[in-house]
Design an enzyme around this catalytic site. Structure first.
Site, PDB file in Angstrom:
ATOM      1  N   ASP A 191       0.820  -1.216   0.000  1.00  0.00           N
ATOM      2  CA  ASP A 191       0.000   0.000   0.000  1.00  0.00           C
ATOM      3  C   ASP A 191       0.851   1.261   0.000  1.00  0.00           C
ATOM      4  OD1 ASP A 191       0.909  -0.449   2.579  1.00  0.00           O
ATOM      5  OD2 ASP A 191      -1.074  -0.740   3.449  1.00  0.00           O
ATOM      6  N   ASN A 245      -7.832  -2.721  14.331  1.00  0.00           N
ATOM      7  CA  ASN A 245      -9.223  -3.071  14.033  1.00  0.00           C
ATOM      8  C   ASN A 245      -9.308  -4.273  13.094  1.00  0.00           C
ATOM      9  OD1 ASN A 245      -8.348  -1.979  11.654  1.00  0.00           O
ATOM     10  ND2 ASN A 245      -9.826  -0.289  11.578  1.00  0.00           N
ATOM     11  N   HIS A 265      -7.486  -4.728  10.301  1.00  0.00           N
ATOM     12  CA  HIS A 265      -7.211  -4.505   8.880  1.00  0.00           C
ATOM     13  C   HIS A 265      -5.895  -5.144   8.461  1.00  0.00           C
ATOM     14  CE1 HIS A 265      -5.179  -0.415   9.896  1.00  0.00           C
ATOM     15  NE2 HIS A 265      -4.239  -1.119   9.314  1.00  0.00           N
ATOM     16  N   GLU A 319      -9.752  -1.839   5.294  1.00  0.00           N
ATOM     17  CA  GLU A 319     -10.431  -1.558   6.556  1.00  0.00           C
ATOM     18  C   GLU A 319     -11.664  -2.454   6.704  1.00  0.00           C
ATOM     19  OE1 GLU A 319      -9.082   0.239   8.743  1.00  0.00           O
ATOM     20  OE2 GLU A 319      -8.286   2.136   7.991  1.00  0.00           O
TER      21      GLU A 319
HETATM   22  C1  GLP Z   1      -0.800   0.388   8.606  1.00  0.00           C
HETATM   23  C2  GLP Z   1      -0.383  -0.440   7.380  1.00  0.00           C
HETATM   24  C3  GLP Z   1      -0.554  -1.916   7.616  1.00  0.00           C
HETATM   25  C4  GLP Z   1       0.074  -2.290   8.952  1.00  0.00           C
HETATM   26  C5  GLP Z   1      -0.627  -1.569  10.068  1.00  0.00           C
HETATM   27  C6  GLP Z   1      -0.063  -1.906  11.441  1.00  0.00           C
HETATM   28  O1  GLP Z   1      -2.127   0.703   8.625  1.00  0.00           O
HETATM   29  N1  GLP Z   1      -1.092  -0.064   6.185  1.00  0.00           N
HETATM   30  O2  GLP Z   1       0.042  -2.627   6.557  1.00  0.00           O
HETATM   31  O3  GLP Z   1      -0.028  -3.671   9.135  1.00  0.00           O
HETATM   32  O4  GLP Z   1      -0.460  -0.179   9.857  1.00  0.00           O
HETATM   33  O5  GLP Z   1       1.046  -1.097  11.729  1.00  0.00           O
HETATM   34  P1  GLP Z   1       2.099  -1.391  12.841  1.00  0.00           P
HETATM   35  O6  GLP Z   1       2.888  -2.556  12.342  1.00  0.00           O
HETATM   36  O7  GLP Z   1       2.942  -0.146  12.913  1.00  0.00           O
HETATM   37  O8  GLP Z   1       1.368  -1.674  14.088  1.00  0.00           O
END
Ligand code: GLP
Length: 242
Positions: free
Chosen positions: A63, A128, A130, A135
């Site tokens: 992404d 949440n 995702h 989402e």
């Molecule tokens: C973002 C990314 C996800 C990631 C998530 C969790 O929203 N788009 O790919 O898994 O954050 O982030 P973190 O690993 O910093 O908790």
């Protein structure tokens, strides 16, 4: 689901690295799907420190924020260069282009994914539930699309920006169908703030309201959690390394 428990994110990264190297050296994986966020960093450190050579491999990232150029310090392009690509280059690395209009950015990315079927997809987990920026409520049939980030995700990601108002409100994200087409998926989740999503992902119903729950239907989904993220799991859940 093959579930591993780790003491902390360092051990989790080491388990993820062993699984990834196995897929590369034993099963000939050539294309890696990569993720951003703090979660995969301990894995990327192991990849950087390893003897593995990625120079003949392809990477396809999940992404990117809409509106950020690849040289913006908060862009996912920049993040990947900083943590992995500048140290361990791939033959070709793809990240969605946040500077392009929606149709061009999403259609060209689907063509890239079709041309480079993903052998191993690395995933983190949103609080949440995702995955990538899919989402709650995103169709399980989704391909690359533009996403409006939820308030929960904006709040979780604001720590990377000087000001909350600087957090982009939209992103381009690989869809759930594309993620599920990967031959192997390695999802990592660390910390107490992920424990509810982890429980729902593993023990809850498969529902678009909890995007990661779809992994229950994948043939080779490896889940790596630390003790804090595993805290709410029932005793009936068994771990592959325990
Ligand atoms: C973002 C990314 C996800 C990631 C998530 C969790 O929203 N788009 O790919 O898994 O954050 O982030 P973190 O690993 O910093 O908790």
């Amino acid at each position: 689901m093959e579930i591993y428990i780790a003491a902390d994110k360092q051990e989790g990264g080491a388990i993820a690295f062993d699984c990834l190297s196995h897929e590369i050296t034993e099963n000939g994986a050539e294309t890696l799907g990569l993720a951003t966020g703090s979660t995969p960093l301990s894995l990327y450190e192991k990849m950087v420190a390893s003897d593995l050579d990625f120079s003949q491999m392809t990477s396809v990232n999940l992404d990117e924020y809409v509106g950020l150029n690849s040289d913006h310090p908060q862009s996912y392009h920049y993040f990947m260069n900083e943590h992995l690509f500048s140290k361990k280059p791939f033959k070709k690395s793809y990240v969605p282009d946040g500077s392009k209009p929606e149709k061009e950015a999403t259609e060209s990315y689907d063509a890239i994914i079709a041309a480079h079927p993903i052998d191993v997809q690395i995933l983190g987990l949103g609080q949440n539930g995702h995955i990538a920026f899919n989402e709650p409520g995103t169709s399980f049939d989704s391909t690359t699309h533009k996403v409006s980030l939820t308030e929960n995700t904006i709040q979780a990601n604001k720590r990377f920006f000087a000001d909350e108002k600087d957090v982009p409100r939209e992103a381009y994200s690989m869809g759930i169908q594309s993620i599920m087409s990967a031959k192997t998926i390695i999802l990592m989740a660390y910390g107490e703030q992920k424990s509810k999503a982890v429980k729902a992902m593993i023990e809850g119903p498969v529902t678009e309201e909890l995007p990661a729950s779809i992994l229950q239907k994948h043939d080779h989904a490896i889940i790596i959690v630390d003790k804090a993220a595993a805290a709410l799991l029932s005793d009936t859940v068994s771990f592959a390394n325990k």
